[in-house]
Write a protein that holds these residues in place. Structure first.
Motif, mmCIF file in Angstrom:
data_model
loop_
_atom_site.group_PDB
_atom_site.id
_atom_site.type_symbol
_atom_site.label_atom_id
_atom_site.label_comp_id
_atom_site.label_asym_id
_atom_site.label_seq_id
_atom_site.Cartn_x
_atom_site.Cartn_y
_atom_site.Cartn_z
ATOM 1 N N ASP A 60 0.877 -1.186 0.000
ATOM 2 C CA ASP A 60 0.000 0.000 0.000
ATOM 3 C C ASP A 60 0.905 1.224 0.000
ATOM 4 O O ASP A 60 1.707 1.417 0.919
ATOM 5 C CB ASP A 60 -0.895 -0.005 1.234
ATOM 6 N N GLN A 63 1.225 3.023 3.134
ATOM 7 C CA GLN A 63 1.793 2.353 4.294
ATOM 8 C C GLN A 63 3.278 2.082 4.160
ATOM 9 O O GLN A 63 3.861 1.505 5.059
ATOM 10 C CB GLN A 63 1.070 1.017 4.540
ATOM 11 N N GLU A 88 2.963 -4.447 6.181
ATOM 12 C CA GLU A 88 1.554 -4.472 5.796
ATOM 13 C C GLU A 88 1.466 -4.790 4.303
ATOM 14 O O GLU A 88 2.070 -4.110 3.478
ATOM 15 C CB GLU A 88 0.903 -3.124 6.091
ATOM 16 N N LEU A 90 -0.916 -5.330 0.820
ATOM 17 C CA LEU A 90 -2.189 -4.834 0.290
ATOM 18 C C LEU A 90 -2.931 -5.964 -0.400
ATOM 19 O O LEU A 90 -2.406 -6.620 -1.301
ATOM 20 C CB LEU A 90 -1.929 -3.691 -0.709
ATOM 21 N N ASN A 96 -5.492 -4.295 4.340
ATOM 22 C CA ASN A 96 -4.112 -4.644 4.626
ATOM 23 C C ASN A 96 -4.071 -5.794 5.610
ATOM 24 O O ASN A 96 -4.935 -5.928 6.488
ATOM 25 C CB ASN A 96 -3.363 -3.453 5.213
#
Length: 839
Positions: A60, A63, A88, A90, A96
């Motif tokens: 992400d 993130q 994290e 995606l 997430n």
């Protein structure tokens, strides 16, 4: 796919059952393969996403930082595997998941073909647990560090023979005054130097051995680092570590000490004050009694605690001994201070004795101003009230006879007037004065006189009705109040009864003496409507009885008051006259019958009144004698006469004696001899040219004293004469004891010589008596030649009177020094022309 593996079937079989997701990317980062677990974790589809998705689609953008993106990007071209990294990932649905991402290069013949990405199973739950543990650990650390109590953890060493500090919080650092770096690793005896002396070491060993928590009470420590009070608990952890959890209670101990001292002071104060103190709870039940309260109530403090206030504090009214409203109940009900203003008493438990008390009750409140009880303060005022009653009685009663005094008499008279006004009745006020009571004191002494006054008071009381009042005015004077009279005759009847009661003799040891009284009466409302007016008018009436002969009673009349007012006015005017020099002397010559020449002059005082003209001694001398003005007036007369006689001598006139009268009050003054001496010294007159005249009655009042005074005068050289001889009751034996020079025959005997033979006999007897005693004789009041002829034939020594010369001013007397007796009786001499010729 064939690029990476020669046997695709074999690769898929190997990766199908993997618990981790596997993704293969070419050197350009394009997805070339993913297994079923990768499809599940990422939500991707092999048929759709292979060749479409790239390496960047795993993350992400919101993130992952630019630095991390470059880090993973470098794994596509690196020949070294990348360590596992939590990140994290995606998913295709936009959510997430936390995953462990591992990248590894794919090489063939040392040629970089791409990279393999392993996405381990979902670690969200583990991370959650881990994060929770981290959060709990952080919370524990915050709690540990920020606890208000000090916490120190020790680890046992040598099987519990000693203990070493492994942790301590900020509070412990502050309390023990030691930094954490120095405290951690220190032995328990180093951190707590006095642990063994304070008895805490044994508790530590017991806790380590048994595992049971122990409390250690507040102990005072004093070591090189710090001092104070600490109190807390010691317990053992599952790990075997020993924990000290304690508080610095120094302030609490100091406050407790201060509170204890305050309590002690309060106890000592409450035990030592003279007031009784009782405290109750909000229900009115006793919680405390101080020693004074125990004594007055008769209750022991331990016995009384918990009892109702009414059981212990039995209060009642002073007048009727009826119960009063319990002040504690009223205070708790009204939430205010209550003071018992009415006279109250309390009954003691055992003796049933009543104490007079003063009471005040105040509510007790807590910090929220809620009433939680009451404090009752009371004091025993029995002695105070007894003393007050005694003082009040003394203030209103005569100390000798215990009769009401003038103040109380006036109060009762005022009340009687109010009642008589409503009932239309009469009131009588008697003013009683004992006749010649001074003679009792002078003869028998004041102690006997006081005894007789008490007997008089008793007789007066017995002769009156129960509702009548006898009061002592002072000295030998009494006041009597007769209320509810029906008539003036009833007052007269009671007056006669009182005089009769006093007529009986009074016993003085073995002797009896008689005393009479003069009684004046004033009636309400005829003679006045105010107490002071009635007393004054009764006094006026009493003086009228004195003037009429005493031993009787007289009702007040307005005429009496007018005479009294006249006397008072004249008295005031006499004081003014002394200041303004309104008095002057006239002189009357005295002539010797043997040679016919002047041999003496009598000084006679006159008053030149501003309104009434010339006043003669008979108008003011008796009044001056009563009010004491005779003393300054007599001194002035004596000084003026001596001064004038010395002036005549200095002018060359023949020296003669100057005769001056001494009044009874002058004769009795203590410093008479001293005054005469000073006057003679001041004026320069030789004593033998001064002749002092005293009355016959005066010399007989106290023969011993009179003899002593006359002897001293005689020793000074002063000539002495008895004035108005024959009008008193002289004792010849006493007369012979006096150091006299002259007897002066009263004018009353001379004025009727030619009419009454008995008067001639009296005069002849006096002359013969004087001759026998070796005294000179002076006849005054000679107004006719026949009188002068008789006296001359009967061997009288000196004469004076209007026949020879009237009393004349000082400026007119000089010719009389030159004339002889035969010239003075010439008919024309008394004419102004003759006097002018003589001058």
């Amino acid at each position: 796919m064939d690029v990476f593996l020669t046997n695709e079937f074999q690769f898929q079989s190997l990766t199908y059952a993997l618990a981790e997701g596997l993704l293969l990317f070419d050197q350009e980062g394009i997805l070339r393969y993913l297994n079923m677990e990768a499809e599940r974790l990422l939500g991707w589809n092999a048929a759709k996403d292979i060749g479409v998705r790239s390496f960047k689609d795993l993350f992400d953008p919101a993130q992952i930082s630019q630095e991390e993106c470059c880090f993973f990007q470098s794994s596509l071209i690196s020949s070294e595997p990348v360590k596992a990294k939590e990140k994290e990932i995606l998913r295709s649905d936009g959510t997430n998941i936390s995953a462990l991402v591992i990248t590894s290069p794919i090489l063939k013949d040392d040629l970089m073909l791409g990279c393999a990405v392993v996405v381990k199973q979902d670690i969200s739950e583990r991370l959650t647990i881990q994060n929770e543990l981290l959060r709990q650990e952080e919370l524990y650390r915050d709690m540990f560090e920020n606890m208000s109590s000090a916490v120190v953890i020790f680890e046992p060493i040598n099987n519990g023979e000693n203990f070493i500090c492994t942790a301590l919080n900020q509070t412990a650092e502050r309390v023990e005054n030691i930094p954490r770096q120095q405290g951690i690793g220190a032995l328990i005896t180093e951190l707590f130097p006095m642990i063994k002396e304070l008895g805490v070491w044994d508790l530590v060993l017991e806790v380590y051995r048994t595992g049971e928590k122990r409390h250690f009470p507040a102990v005072y420590y004093n070591n090189p680092r710090c001092s104070g009070w600490s109190e807390g608990v010691i317990y053992k952890l599952a790990t075997g570590n020993i924990v000290f959890l304690y508080d610095d209670v120094t302030h609490r101990k100091l406050n407790e000490k201060a509170l204890w001292q305050e309590k002690e002071r309060a106890e000592v104060t409450l035990a030592s004050i003279g007031d009784g103190v009782i405290t109750t709870d909000v229900l009115g039940n006793i919680t405390y009694l101080n020693p004074v309260a125990e004594t007055i109530t008769g209750w022991n403090g331990q016995e009384a605690v918990g009892l109702r206030i009414e059981q212990v504090f039995d209060i009642c009214s002073e007048s009727a001994e009826t119960a009063l409203v319990q002040p504690v109940r009223q205070c708790l009900r009204e939430h205010k201070v209550i003071t018992v203003t009415n006279p109250a008493m309390i009954r003691q438990r055992h003796s049933q004795q009543y104490f007079h008390i003063e009471v005040s009750v105040a509510p007790m409140r807590d910090r929220e101003e809620t009433v939680v009880g009451a404090v009752l303060v009371f004091r025993d005022v029995t002695e105070k009230r007894t003393l007050l009653y005694r003082l009040t009685h003394q203030a209103n009663h005569d100390s000798l006879t215990d009769l009401p005094n003038r103040l109380l008499f006036k109060d009762r008279l005022q009340l009687a007037i109010l009642q008589a006004c409503r009932r239309q009745e009469k009131i009588a006020v008697f003013f009683v004065n004992m006749d010649d009571f001074k003679l009792i004191n002078d003869t028998y002494g004041h102690e006997v006189g006081d005894t007789i006054l008490c007997q008089i008071a008793e007789r007066l009381q017995k002769a009156l009705r129960p509702d009548d009042t006898v009061a002592r005015q002072g000295g030998d004077e009494f006041l009597i109040l007769l209320p509810e009279l029906s008539s003036e005759q009833q007052a007269a009847q009671i007056a006669r009864k009182l005089l009769k009661a006093l007529n009986s003799p009074f016993q003085i040891g073995d002797q009896e003496t008689y005393i009479s009284a003069s009684l004046g009466i004033a009636l309400y409302p005829v003679d006045g409507e105010e107490p002071e007016v009635l007393i004054q008018h009764a006094d006026v009436a009493m003086y009228q009885v004195k003037a009429e002969g005493r031993n009787h009673y007289h009702f007040y009349t307005e005429a009496l008051n007018e005479r009294l007012s006249e006397r008072l006015k004249l008295q005031n005017e006499m004081r003014r006259a002394l200041k303004n020099n309104e008095f002057f002397l006239e002189y009357q010559p005295q002539y010797c019958l043997k040679n016919g020449r002047i041999c003496g002059i009598e000084a006679l005082v006159r008053w030149r009144h501003q309104e009434r003209g010339i006043l003669y001694p008979g108008k003011f001398i008796p009044l001056a004698e009563e009010n004491g003005l005779i003393l300054p007036l007599g001194e002035w007369v004596l000084r003026s006469a001596c001064t004038q006689n010395k002036l005549w001598q200095d002018l060359g006139y023949p020296p003669v004696s100057i005769a001056v009268n001494l009044s009874p009050r002058q004769f009795r003054q203590k410093d008479l001899i001293g005054k005469i001496t000073r006057i003679l010294d001041d004026t320069g007159l030789e004593p033998h040219w001064l002749e002092l005249e005293i009355t016959e009655s005066l010399s007989m009042e106290d023969v011993e004293l009179s003899s002593e005074i006359l002897r001293k005068m005689k020793s000074m050289g002063i000539r002495l004469s008895i004035d108005d001889f024959g009008t008193g009751f002289s004792s010849l034996s006493y007369l012979s004891r006096f150091s006299l020079d002259t007897l002066k025959i009263d004018r009353s005997f001379i004025s009727s010589l030619s009419e009454y033979a008995d008067k001639q006999a009296i005069v002849l007897t006096i002359i013969q008596l004087a001759k026998n005693l070796g005294l000179k004789v002076i006849a005054e009041g000679v107004e006719s030649p026949d009188q002068l002829d008789f006296l001359s034939k009967k061997d009288c020594d000196v004469v004076q009177g209007f026949l020879l010369a009237k009393p004349i001013p000082v400026g007119d007397i000089r010719p009389y020094f030159a004339f002889e007796l035969k010239d003075l009786i010439l008919k024309d001499f008394m004419k102004p022309a003759a006097i002018k010729t003589a001058k």
